[in-house]
Enzyme design. Sequence first.
Site, PDB file in Angstrom:
ATOM      1  N   HIS A 393       0.830  -1.207   0.000  1.00 47.51           N
ATOM      2  CA  HIS A 393       0.000   0.000   0.000  1.00 47.51           C
ATOM      3  C   HIS A 393       0.868   1.261   0.000  1.00 47.51           C
ATOM      4  O   HIS A 393       0.716   2.139  -0.858  1.00 47.51           O
ATOM      5  CB  HIS A 393      -0.903  -0.026   1.237  1.00 47.51           C
ATOM      6  CG  HIS A 393      -1.800   1.155   1.386  1.00 47.51           C
ATOM      7  ND1 HIS A 393      -3.140   1.112   1.076  1.00 47.51           N
ATOM      8  CD2 HIS A 393      -1.569   2.421   1.824  1.00 47.51           C
ATOM      9  CE1 HIS A 393      -3.686   2.291   1.308  1.00 47.51           C
ATOM     10  NE2 HIS A 393      -2.746   3.109   1.772  1.00 47.51           N
ATOM     11  N   GLU A 394       1.791   1.340   0.956  1.00 44.49           N
ATOM     12  CA  GLU A 394       2.601   2.555   1.084  1.00 44.49           C
ATOM     13  C   GLU A 394       3.584   2.718  -0.071  1.00 44.49           C
ATOM     14  O   GLU A 394       3.876   3.842  -0.492  1.00 44.49           O
ATOM     15  CB  GLU A 394       3.343   2.556   2.427  1.00 44.49           C
ATOM     16  CG  GLU A 394       2.440   2.573   3.650  1.00 44.49           C
ATOM     17  CD  GLU A 394       1.467   3.739   3.683  1.00 44.49           C
ATOM     18  OE1 GLU A 394       1.750   4.780   3.051  1.00 44.49           O
ATOM     19  OE2 GLU A 394       0.403   3.611   4.333  1.00 44.49           O
ATOM     20  N   HIS A 397       1.738   4.479  -2.768  1.00 48.25           N
ATOM     21  CA  HIS A 397       1.780   5.934  -2.577  1.00 48.25           C
ATOM     22  C   HIS A 397       3.111   6.497  -3.066  1.00 48.25           C
ATOM     23  O   HIS A 397       3.167   7.497  -3.793  1.00 48.25           O
ATOM     24  CB  HIS A 397       1.654   6.277  -1.085  1.00 48.25           C
ATOM     25  CG  HIS A 397       0.278   6.211  -0.535  1.00 48.25           C
ATOM     26  ND1 HIS A 397      -0.785   6.893  -1.081  1.00 48.25           N
ATOM     27  CD2 HIS A 397      -0.217   5.568   0.555  1.00 48.25           C
ATOM     28  CE1 HIS A 397      -1.867   6.662  -0.364  1.00 48.25           C
ATOM     29  NE2 HIS A 397      -1.551   5.858   0.630  1.00 48.25           N
ATOM     30  N   HIS A 400       3.553   6.456  -6.806  1.00 51.44           N
ATOM     31  CA  HIS A 400       2.686   7.476  -7.396  1.00 51.44           C
ATOM     32  C   HIS A 400       3.402   8.829  -7.321  1.00 51.44           C
ATOM     33  O   HIS A 400       3.476   9.574  -8.306  1.00 51.44           O
ATOM     34  CB  HIS A 400       1.355   7.524  -6.639  1.00 51.44           C
ATOM     35  CG  HIS A 400       0.286   8.321  -7.322  1.00 51.44           C
ATOM     36  ND1 HIS A 400      -0.999   8.422  -6.834  1.00 51.44           N
ATOM     37  CD2 HIS A 400       0.307   9.079  -8.446  1.00 51.44           C
ATOM     38  CE1 HIS A 400      -1.721   9.188  -7.631  1.00 51.44           C
ATOM     39  NE2 HIS A 400      -0.947   9.609  -8.612  1.00 51.44           N
TER      40      HIS A 400
END
Length: 608
Positions: A393-394, A397, A400
């Site tokens: 998940h991180e 981020h 991105h």
Amino acid sequence: LVFAQAAVQREDVEEKYKWDLTRVYDSSEAWDKEYDEIVSLIPEVEAFKGKLGDSPQVLLGYHKAAERMSYLFERLYVYAGQSHHVNMADSDNNERWQKAQGLGTKISAATAWVQPEMIALGQKKITGFMEKSEDLAVYRHYYHNLFRTAAHILSEKEERILSLAGDVTAAPRNIFGQMTNADLKFGTFLDSEGNEVQMTPARYGTYMADPDRATRERAYKVYYEGYSKYVNANAAALDGSMKGDWFIAQARGFESCAQRATFSDNVEVELLENLIETVNANMDPVYRYNAIRARIMELDTLQHWDTYVPLIPDVDVEIPYEEAVEIVMNGLVPLGEDYQEALHTAFNSRWIDVYENEGKRSGAYSWGGQALGGPYMLLNYQDKLEDVSTLAHEIGHSLHTWYSMNTQPQVYADYTTFVAEVASTTNEAILLNHLLRNEKDLDKKIFLTNFYIKQIMGTVYTQVMFSEFEKTAHERLEAGEALSVKALNKIYHDLIMKHGGPKTHYGEVAGTGWGRIGHFYRNYYVYKYATSYAAATAFAKKILDEEPGALEKYLTFLESGSSDYPAELLKTAGVDLTTPGPIQDTCDLLSQLVDDLERLLAEKENRS
């Protein structure tokens, strides 16, 4: 033998598991020097006041000066925040963090004249300037958005007052952060072997998965007792935060805090309302799942501490961090070679602060961008599958940010909060699909299916529940009613019971759960987890099905930053969140996964 399992001290964590902030500043003196430089830049930016309409060159000169100041301030601010977050009890780090926040308020106040002056120039004049200057034309979307919001931008004097109020409106959030991460000390409890364990936020999740029900209950009660010590102060802080939201919303001419929050993303408040309505209309998969859980655990009723334990506990193996990195790398192969290279950079450049230590902020995040040379990630890794998912998940981020900052000019290098959770949850969805598709062992397949179900419930259903809590609390405050402990507890308890269904019974203490949710101090942020997950579900399916052009469109989305309105960026990439389709598809996916779980459990029962 009974012993206390104490929290780890930061100096005892190996360097390779700590992020390397020396790439930003190699000493506190370097930070102080740059602080002084930023202060000296404020008058240089202020010198453009009253002159923005003189010529395209002057307007461009303002943008370059302001961007230079913003670039240095971002570096200063994020560094101070991240240094503070790894040891929130350290007074030097805390002082530097407060100093950075204060400088942010000064900059906001010193530039409060900018948007009113630009609006006074008029869209026609600025458009004419952009036609004469190719360099100024880069700001076309910036100006389009500025004039869209013109009705809610105040006079220079009023904007300055709002800027000066920044420290005041941020105070409740800072109080919550200090209270929960520095002052709050949890008690100890006995594990199933009689060992005395010091409770920490990271250990809470671990012990909620403990197969021994009595241990889970003890851990749960110690954890909630910790927050209960500060419940009145917590309620006052949240009340203050929401009053700050309402103050700003009214000052800017919005009818509600929700309208202000959705307007900033150029979507209608109906999107939030439809999201809550759609999820509330699709509670049946959750109720069916909880009935399955109660049956498997041989319980008539599920207590709150029964809802996290794996249904197949023997499969809940420990996953060391290095193995987690390998799992994530392999799971995200469908995102292509370029993405794999970026992952390799992230995992081998000390972007990540991996383990929990005494005084470290709980949870996980990715923060940083162009000004820091790249993002940094904070984790509190505990060797569980949940932590592997959090890592994916991180890193979503972070990449991105990486793609955006290396593609877009500074003005568009950061993506908006509306799409902030898309890349992170796309990674989670692709990783879980990879694990499920390649797993042959029946018990492990049940374990992973259960995990996928819990992920959707946590990222979509729970976040929508949080959004409904926010909406109810805000509306109560906006109507002039008090946000007392009793009122907040009732709102929260009613919602968790609605989301639990007939097979659950959560005691009164569960109603205090609102007191540990830091996102409530960020006006209507949590609903974006649900919309982002809906977008992620669509992206993951397209990519895994190898739909022609899907991967290219997705990577282009990652590169787009804030160069257009967020809903438009998603629509261009193939996902339209202005319709109920994506969120309904996600609810349908949950229903299908519950069906799969029932089928797999029946197969297991038939084999035994």
